[in-house]
Motif scaffolding. Structure first.
Motif, PDB file in Angstrom:
ATOM      1  N   SER A 277       0.886  -1.220  -0.179  1.00  0.00           N
ATOM      2  CA  SER A 277       0.266   0.073   0.023  1.00  0.00           C
ATOM      3  C   SER A 277       0.913   1.341  -0.012  1.00  0.00           C
ATOM      4  CB  SER A 277      -1.006  -0.026   1.305  1.00  0.00           C
ATOM      5  OG  SER A 277      -1.815  -1.164   1.227  1.00  0.00           O
TER       6      SER A 277
ATOM      7  N   GLU B 244       1.180   4.194  -2.662  1.00  0.00           N
ATOM      8  CA  GLU B 244       1.020   5.731  -2.709  1.00  0.00           C
ATOM      9  C   GLU B 244       2.220   6.588  -3.256  1.00  0.00           C
ATOM     10  OE1 GLU B 244      -1.649   7.037  -1.550  1.00  0.00           O
ATOM     11  OE2 GLU B 244      -2.963   5.555  -0.730  1.00  0.00           O
TER      12      GLU B 244
ATOM     13  N   THR C 122       6.942   8.142   2.550  1.00  0.00           N
ATOM     14  CA  THR C 122       5.528   7.981   3.242  1.00  0.00           C
ATOM     15  C   THR C 122       5.696   8.332   4.881  1.00  0.00           C
ATOM     16  OG1 THR C 122       6.144   5.753   3.680  1.00  0.00           O
ATOM     17  CG2 THR C 122       4.744   6.027   1.979  1.00  0.00           C
TER      18      THR C 122
ATOM     19  N   TYR D 174       1.310   7.660   7.899  1.00  0.00           N
ATOM     20  CA  TYR D 174       1.015   8.044   6.827  1.00  0.00           C
ATOM     21  C   TYR D 174      -0.512   8.134   6.767  1.00  0.00           C
ATOM     22  CZ  TYR D 174       0.425   8.692   1.548  1.00  0.00           C
ATOM     23  OH  TYR D 174       0.161   9.011   0.353  1.00  0.00           O
ATOM     24  N   TYR D 175      -1.284   7.117   6.877  1.00  0.00           N
ATOM     25  CA  TYR D 175      -2.588   7.248   6.914  1.00  0.00           C
ATOM     26  C   TYR D 175      -3.667   7.913   8.166  1.00  0.00           C
ATOM     27  CZ  TYR D 175      -2.774   4.265   2.648  1.00  0.00           C
ATOM     28  OH  TYR D 175      -2.488   4.117   1.486  1.00  0.00           O
TER      29      TYR D 175
ATOM     30  N   ARG E  65      -5.955  11.530   3.695  1.00  0.00           N
ATOM     31  CA  ARG E  65      -5.225  10.218   2.831  1.00  0.00           C
ATOM     32  C   ARG E  65      -6.021   9.007   3.072  1.00  0.00           C
ATOM     33  NH1 ARG E  65       0.921  11.552   5.362  1.00  0.00           N
ATOM     34  NH2 ARG E  65       1.488  13.081   3.769  1.00  0.00           N
ATOM     35  N   ARG E  66      -6.890   8.899   4.145  1.00  0.00           N
ATOM     36  CA  ARG E  66      -7.541   7.903   4.541  1.00  0.00           C
ATOM     37  C   ARG E  66      -8.902   8.067   3.695  1.00  0.00           C
ATOM     38  NH1 ARG E  66      -6.919   8.907   9.902  1.00  0.00           N
ATOM     39  NH2 ARG E  66      -9.055   9.543  10.164  1.00  0.00           N
TER      40      ARG E  66
ATOM     41  N   ASN F 274      -8.949   8.627   0.179  1.00  0.00           N
ATOM     42  CA  ASN F 274      -8.616   8.263  -1.155  1.00  0.00           C
ATOM     43  C   ASN F 274      -7.405   7.287  -1.254  1.00  0.00           C
ATOM     44  OD1 ASN F 274      -9.013   8.184  -4.016  1.00  0.00           O
ATOM     45  ND2 ASN F 274      -7.567   9.784  -4.240  1.00  0.00           N
ATOM     46  N   PRO F 275      -7.366   6.099  -0.632  1.00  0.00           N
ATOM     47  CA  PRO F 275      -6.320   5.319  -0.520  1.00  0.00           C
ATOM     48  C   PRO F 275      -6.228   4.508  -1.841  1.00  0.00           C
ATOM     49  CG  PRO F 275      -8.124   4.202   0.722  1.00  0.00           C
ATOM     50  CD  PRO F 275      -8.477   5.462   0.426  1.00  0.00           C
TER      51      PRO F 275
ATOM     52  N   ASP G 191      -5.095   1.240  -2.108  1.00  0.00           N
ATOM     53  CA  ASP G 191      -5.556  -0.124  -1.628  1.00  0.00           C
ATOM     54  C   ASP G 191      -6.428   0.137  -0.562  1.00  0.00           C
ATOM     55  OD1 ASP G 191      -3.462  -1.323  -3.399  1.00  0.00           O
ATOM     56  OD2 ASP G 191      -2.043  -1.235  -1.892  1.00  0.00           O
ATOM     57  N   THR G 192      -7.459  -0.881  -0.679  1.00  0.00           N
ATOM     58  CA  THR G 192      -8.624  -0.990   0.333  1.00  0.00           C
ATOM     59  C   THR G 192      -8.330  -2.242   0.919  1.00  0.00           C
ATOM     60  OG1 THR G 192      -9.989  -1.766  -1.247  1.00  0.00           O
ATOM     61  CG2 THR G 192      -9.932   0.804  -0.990  1.00  0.00           C
TER      62      THR G 192
ATOM     63  N   PHE H 219      -9.789   1.760   9.018  1.00  0.00           N
ATOM     64  CA  PHE H 219      -8.346   2.438   9.267  1.00  0.00           C
ATOM     65  C   PHE H 219      -7.913   2.200  10.908  1.00  0.00           C
ATOM     66  CE2 PHE H 219      -8.300   3.897   5.204  1.00  0.00           C
ATOM     67  CZ  PHE H 219      -7.168   3.609   4.677  1.00  0.00           C
TER      68      PHE H 219
END
Length: 540
Positions: free
Chosen positions: A160, A164, A196, A475-476, A481-482, A484-485, A487-488, A494
């Motif tokens: 992930s 990013e 990151t 990072y998240y 940022r959370r 539009n990641p 990888d989901t 989160f």
């Protein structure tokens, strides 16, 4: 091929739009100038649309859009269309079939399975029965299963973060080298962490830890290979000692300085995985043939020594400690989005079909021998099946050396300024120094199991468990940022991932760095005291 990168700027696009008004002709001037830059002005200039993509390769068109933020790059599948360092897929697919099969074609999802499985297990197969004996059957099975599952989880986090970083660079127009449509360097673990986390000092710390980890892993391959060759000699006729075989193995392994990238390892990793699979089932067959005279008592036995528990845990951590080289493997894939799925299947195969059955059955069949030796080959008679196992495992270990040293070679190339523009032979010359250092380490510290424990205690917790969880959380942590990641993680918020990350960090710090580090240092000090440095024949 030099290209004026100003053509990709927002101002150039807005100028073009203002000149032509309608959306259908928005990019016409840019495409005309673009064609001229590519020495293709002899071809008619037409608006850049699906019908006019014939004036440039797909990659070039994607860069034009990606640099302005117009081309979608919000998913991992979108990012697959922007190639990394190495020959592009079109060039690889135009090569002869034999070359694709044996050399250039190692960028497929199946190659991920081969590479990950080969890197995760090899010589450590021979040491895991000792860990099983120290932990007990139930403890050994649970620890291996937990570490394998956690390694898959943290690999997903690393992927992930890689995606990013790639998206940021694609959208900013910096993914490819300036003025070209090629990327001129390999993306590495520490650079992903730097981009990151935003912390240069932690990125440099990560680089140091990874280099130590990879050098230790490579050294373990040579030490184990020398040990295996020694035990393959008939008892009473052992002419060569382990140091002699270490010199031989180190020289052979150093030939991997000539392999450019992970993509060129396809035929090697296939041989390596065959070798580790053969040895695992050879160990299983020998154990079944010997029988299990005290299986019930052995299975019920519990660990009694504090040091035993954490030395074993350190070795099992080491088993799943290949993350330091996996970013380079991921970066070399033609479809990086498929990486984590194939890595998961690789660890299922390694754990369920190789490490757990072989370690468990050897322990149940030879409990005392497994406890007293760090190399399972010492337990079995040197017959033809064992000699073949030693030979094929040696091949695996030489190949694993190449897998672990390739990232170190890239770091050496960058440090000496030859990675991006140096010739092939300049890069080979830069790689010789780290290869020599590893060779020297194997001669100075020929302690096979102890080296595994040290790496598992001090390096693996960081690069496989702590750093991915910490970087992902940092990072998240930002809400933006959370939203539009790339990888989901369906079914997980989160918040729940952050909690899991905290548990993993705490467990790796306490069990790995803390207790495991103490136990492995005590074991190293004991080995040096008993055998000294540059021992000619450790545990002979």
């Amino acid at each position: 091929m030099e290209v004026n990168t100003a053509l990709f700027s927002d101002s150039a696009m807005r100028s073009a739009e203002g000149s032509h008004g309608s959306h259908g002709s928005t990019y016409q001037p840019a495409s005309e100038a673009f064609a001229a830059q590519l020495n293709m002005s002899r071809r008619p200039a037409v608006p850049l649309s699906m019908q006019s993509m014939d004036i440039m390769t797909e990659t070039e068109g994607l860069l034009l859009h990606g640099g302005t933020g117009d081309f979608p790059c919000s998913t991992a599948e979108d990012l697959d269309r922007f190639p990394a360092f190495g020959a592009p897929l079109e060039e690889v697919m135009s090569a002869p079939l034999w070359k694709r099969l044996l050399w250039d074609g190692g960028g497929s999802p199946f190659d991920v399975f081969l590479t990950a499985a080969s890197a995760q297990v090899g010589q450590v197969l021979l040491n895991l029965p000792n860990s099983m004996a120290r932990l007990g059957l139930v403890g050994g099975i649970l620890t291996q299963t937990f570490c394998a599952a956690t390694a898959v989880y943290t690999l997903c986090l690393l992927q992930s973060l890689y995606h990013e970083v790639k998206r940021m660079q694609v959208k900013s127009g910096t993914w490819f080298s300036a003025g070209t449509f090629k990327r001129d360097h390999v993306t590495q673990y520490h650079s992903v962490i730097h981009d990151t986390m935003g912390s240069r000092w932690y990125a440099e710390f990560t680089r140091v830890v990874n280099v130590l980890e990879l050098i230790g892993l490579a050294a373990a391959q040579i030490i184990s290979s020398a040990s295996n060759l020694y035990y393959a000699q008939p008892v009473g006729h052992r002419i060569w000692n382990k140091r002699d075989f270490t010199l031989l193995s180190g020289g052979i392994a150093s030939c991997f300085v000539f392999v450019p990238l992970f993509r060129h390892m396809r035929v090697f990793v296939f041989i390596a995985l065959f070798g580790s699979s053969y040895v695992a089932y050879y160990m299983i067959a020998e154990s079944i043939q010997h029988g299990f005279p005290n299986a019930a008592a052995t299975a019920a036995a519990q660990p009694t020594e504090f040091l035993d528990i954490f030395q074993a845990v350190s070795n099992i951590l080491f088993t799943f400690g290949g993350h330091a080289m996996l970013i380079e493997v991921l970066d070399g894939q033609f479809r990086p989005s498929k990486f984590r799925g194939m890595f998961g299947w690789a660890l299922v195969y390694v754990t369920a079909f190789l490490t757990l059955p072989s370690a468990s059955l050897v322990y149940l069949s030879f409990p005392e021998e497994a406890y007293n030796t760090g190399n399972a080959f010492k337990i079995f008679p040197p017959d033809a099946a064992m000699v073949f196992g030693v030979a094929i495992m040696m091949l695996h270990q030489m190949i694993a050396y190449g897998l672990f040293m390739l990232p170190v070679f890239h770091i050496a190339e960058k440090a000496l300024g030859v990675h991006e523009k140096g010739s092939y032979f300049a890069k080979v010359a830069a790689r010789l120094l780290p290869a020599f250092v590893v060779w020297l380490i194997t001669l100075m510290f020929p302690f096979f199991g102890v080296i595994n424990d040290l790496i598992g205690s001090f390096c693996t917790p960081f690069e496989t468990y702590i750093t991915p969880c910490l970087a992902f959380t940092i990072y998240y942590w930002s809400k933006a940022r959370r939203e539009n990641p790339v990888d989901t993680y369906p079914g997980f918020s989160f918040g729940s991932l952050f909690i899991v990350n905290g548990v993993v960090i705490a467990a790796a710090t306490i069990c790995g760095l803390g207790f495991g580090g103490y136990a492995s240092v005590v074991e190293l000090a004991t080995s040096v005291k008993d055998f000294g440095l540059f021992a000619p024949c450790y545990q002979c």
